[in-house]
Write an enzyme that holds these catalytic residues in place. Structure first.
Site, PDB file in Angstrom:
ATOM      1  CE  LYS A 222      20.893  84.200  83.882  1.00  0.00           C
ATOM      2  NZ  LYS A 222      20.724  85.307  85.356  1.00  0.00           N
ATOM      3  CE  LYS A 223      18.428  74.579  81.184  1.00  0.00           C
ATOM      4  NZ  LYS A 223      18.020  75.574  80.851  1.00  0.00           N
ATOM      5  CG  LEU A 224      27.530  77.206  82.260  1.00  0.00           C
ATOM      6  CD1 LEU A 224      28.396  78.055  81.915  1.00  0.00           C
ATOM      7  CD2 LEU A 224      28.005  75.245  82.302  1.00  0.00           C
ATOM      8  CG  ASP A 268      19.326  75.271  77.345  1.00  0.00           C
ATOM      9  OD1 ASP A 268      19.019  75.604  75.756  1.00  0.00           O
ATOM     10  OD2 ASP A 268      19.055  75.464  78.242  1.00  0.00           O
TER      11      ASP A 268
END
Length: 765
Positions: A222-224, A268
């Site tokens: 999701k942090k991409l 993560d």
């Protein structure tokens, strides 16, 4: 048996049994390692274990040491018992549910309602006893059912309290209900010797390890998102004191980009993988421990950092508690977990060889293990659950009604800290359906929540609730309109909902797109670089707000009298600015600006075919003047203290001669500016004292605060249970009991309102 060298952290890792004779164990370990394939050494299983359904079932039900699972069960139960008194809200149930008051609530299903107050305390008591039973391994299945049934009820009762880690607690509680978590260090084991120190099937570990892997890995995926990679999601974190060591060698902008965002992304994405393997596990455990300890200081997220720390040992060899507690003195053996390495056989497991004395296998004529229905069912459940957990974070194409700039079921997506929001303008307009009368409501009326401003499903529930309550105030057939401006990840402030739509009568479904949700203006995201350039040219007293609006809409705004120098600068598109009192209209093109009067309303119309982009630039003249006065008073106070002030002070300035030692007294000053200055000085002194406090003083303060919160929760629970058992006492007695429960430490009296303040940035021009 499994190879001792096989990676205990693999999704289907080894049971890691330990021989009492160390020499024999070492020889056996060498022989096994020599006969293993590389895959078996790395992952703890052979590729043949995956070639057929029966071999996969046998693998997932392979006998495994119960020690690590038992320790995790105990830690999880302890953390949940603490969590119930804090984040779940036992200490303030009466404030949370406001029994009998006209309150708008936000349950997952509209038919869910809170029980009467005394019964809600009983629900919390059942949940607490369930968590305590899980910790002790006492009446294990019943305790798990008590915990998860009440936990999920409270979880579904209030969507405004949803977050990813609360969801995780419910999932782990559900998993433990189906596992054999009471086989090690439990009261059930003392009560029932047949299950004490008995093997558990490998799927117990597989499920928990995979769940934690998903939490890390999906959070990393999701942090991409471009906002995270470019450093816009959590840029404010870099200013926290925890990152001061990095700021010694890096500017704060690079600390935000490389350490906060880059470091969080890499940890993560990689932690879930690196925890699986012997070679990398010790190093990554150091990093995740540091990471979660930092999170415990950065965010108010309760037990989550400690719960994640408790999951890390699950990736170690399953017998690590035996080896760890084996180093303690023998005299403590009666209270510490077992260190014997001879687990009993269990019917929950599948043995390739018949278990003999002490659970050790003995050769048998059977060529293949006997698979029972429960073994196959456990394998089916494990695979189905894992697939569901990988699928749910990306199920947004199903739950389209929830897509409010955060994509889908926001409580189930592991998109932790990916979005930061600020609210600049919130207006609720009602219209009487019969008389046509128009009025305005205070944002947040009839609710304690703030999250309704960000989610279409909650806005619909809020509007429906308001329409039910307003007829009590002689407003018939009310229509409700919301004008809410939000900035996500440092973009323009823009509308999130269409202000022209009556939300009471608007359609909403979780399975259809939300037609009255305004789209996020992602095409304007590159402007954020320009924002930084503009802000860098401003002085400390000048504030700025960036606005983007849709064609055909307008912003009605009131400029406070304190903002004596406010102007609108057009960056893109075309505007008409109407000064309401003057009844004049002014047209603006890109690059032009206009001064707007203070203490009056104005309207800003977007007349271009594309969205308009503009900014308010203003100075709080009242605050600026106050700061100048504060500076003068501070200089005067310094001269008084060092004896360089020789002129006699007028009466209104004489309070400045106070030494500041009388912290407990009221500020006694006739001049309002002097009084405000002295109060400000006192607050600065208190904050400095707190920050410079030693470890013992901080620990004492923390302990006292938690004591009074937990004390109130249990006293109020006792009152509620007494009321249910024998009825209500006289009102005077009940008032005295509640007053005794509400007793706080002296310095906490004024803290309650501070915790209820709105988030930063929720101001209005």
């Amino acid at each position: 048996m499994e190879a001792r060298d096989a990676s205990a952290g693999a999704v289907v890792g080894s049971d890691g049994e330990q021989k009492t004779a160390k020499t024999a164990a070492a020889l056996k370990k060498t022989d096994r390692a020599a006969s293993q394939s590389k895959m078996e050494q790395l992952f703890g299983f052979k590729k043949e274990d995956l070639t057929s359904w029966s071999s996969l079932v046998a693998l997932l039900n392979r006998p495994t040491d119960p020690a690590s699972l038992g320790i995790f069960r105990c830690l999880f139960g302890l953390l949940m018992a603490v969590d119930i008194t804090q984040e779940r809200g036992l200490s303030h149930v009466d404030y949370k549910y406001l029994d009998g008051a006209p309150v708008c609530r936000f349950p997952l299903f509209n038919f869910l309602k809170p029980l009467p107050m005394d019964w809600m305390y009983l629900v919390y008591l059942v949940m607490f006893l369930g968590a305590l039973g899980i910790m002790l391994g006492c009446l294990y299945r019943l305790s798990c059912l008590m915990f998860i049934s009440t936990y999920w009820y409270i979880f579904f009762l209030d969507k405004t309290a949803w977050n990813n880690h609360s969801y995780l607690y419910g999932l782990i509680g559900f998993q433990l209900t189906l596992m054999d978590g009471n086989r090690y260090w439990s009261l059930d084991g003392l009560r029932r010797p047949s299950i004490r120190n008995a093997h558990v099937p490998l799927w117990n570990y597989t499920l928990l390890r995979t769940q934690i892997f998903i939490v890390y890995f999906i959070a990393g995926v999701k942090k991409l998102d471009a906002d995270w990679v470019e450093g816009y999601s959590m840029s404010y974190l870099a200013h926290h004191w925890l990152f001061d060591p990095f700021k010694v060698i890096l500017p704060v902008e690079l600390v935000s980009l490389l350490v906060v965002h880059g470091g969080g992304l890499m940890l993560d994405l990689s932690a879930g993988f690196l925890l699986f393997f012997d070679a990398t596990r010790p190093y990554v455990m150091v990093f995740v421990t540091y990471f979660h300890c930092m999170n415990s200081q950065l965010f108010s997220i309760g037990m989550f950092p400690y719960a994640m720390l408790a999951t890390s040992p699950l990736f170690c060899y399953a017998d690590w508690p035996r080896r760890f507690f084996g180093h303690f003195p023998a005299c403590l053996g009666g209270v510490l977990p077992l260190t014997s390495a001879d687990p009993q056989p269990s019917s929950s497991c599948v043995y390739n060889k018949a278990p003999g004395r002490g659970g050790q296998p003995t050769p048998t004529a059977s060529k293949s293990p006997k698979l029972r229905f429960k073994h196959k069912l456990a394998a089916v459940f494990t695979l189905a659950y894992i697939l569901e957990q990988f699928f749910l974070p990306y199920s947004h194409f199903i739950t389209q009604g929830y897509n409010n700039w955060t994509n889908g079921l926001y409580g189930y997506s592991w998109d932790m800290m990916v979005h930061s929001r600020s609210h600049q303008h919130v207006k609720i307009t009602y219209k009487d359906g019969k008389t046509g009368e128009v009025g305005y409501l205070n944002p947040g009326v009839f609710t304690q929540s703030r999250r309704w401003k960000d989610h279409g499903d909650m806005l619909k529930q809020y509007a429906t609730c308001l329409s039910d309550l307003l007829p009590r105030y002689n407003i018939s057939e009310p229509q409700i309109y919301f004008d809410i401006w939000v900035s996500i990840n440092e973009r323009f402030q823009q509308r999130i909902f269409d202000p022209r739509v009556d939300i009471v009568r608007a359609d909403w479904s979780p399975f259809r797109p939300n037609g009255w949700l305004m789209p996020l203006l992602v095409d304007l995201s590159p402007w954020r670089t320009k924002f930084q350039e503009i802000e860098s040219t401003l002085d400390n007293q000048t504030e700025i707000v960036f606005i983007a609006d849709f064609p055909g809409l307008h912003l009605e705004n009131f400029v406070s009298e304190d903002l004596g120098n406010t102007s609108i600068h057009l960056l893109q598109g075309s505007l008409n600015v109407e000064i309401v009192e003057e009844k004049k209209n002014y047209s603006l093109q890109a690059g032009e600006n206009i001064q707007v009067p203070a203490g009056a309303y104005h309207r800003v119309y977007t007349v271009s075919e594309e969205p308009s982009c503009y900014m308010y630039v203003y100075v709080n003249t009242t605050e600026a003047a106050l700061q100048q006065n504060f500076t003068k008073l501070l200089d005067l106070q310094e001269r008084i203290r060092n004896g360089t002030e020789t002129e006699p002070l007028p009466p209104e300035l004489q309070p400045l001669m106070s030494t500041g030692d009388d912290d407990g007294s009221e500020v006694n000053a006739t001049d309002p500016v002097v009084r405000l200055f002295l109060k400000r000085q006192r607050r600065i002194k208190e904050v400095k004292k707190r920050r410079e406090a030693g470890v013992l003083e901080r620990l004492e303060r923390f302990t006292v605060r938690k004591y009074y919160a937990i004390r109130r929760g249990f006293l109020m629970t006792a009152i509620a249970v007494r009321n249910l058992a024998v009825g209500l006492p006289p009102l005077e007695q009940l008032t005295q009991e509640v007053a005794f429960a509400n007793m706080k430490e002296p310095e906490a009296e004024g803290n309650h309102d501070e915790r209820l303040k709105d988030e930063a940035g929720h101001g209005e021009l």
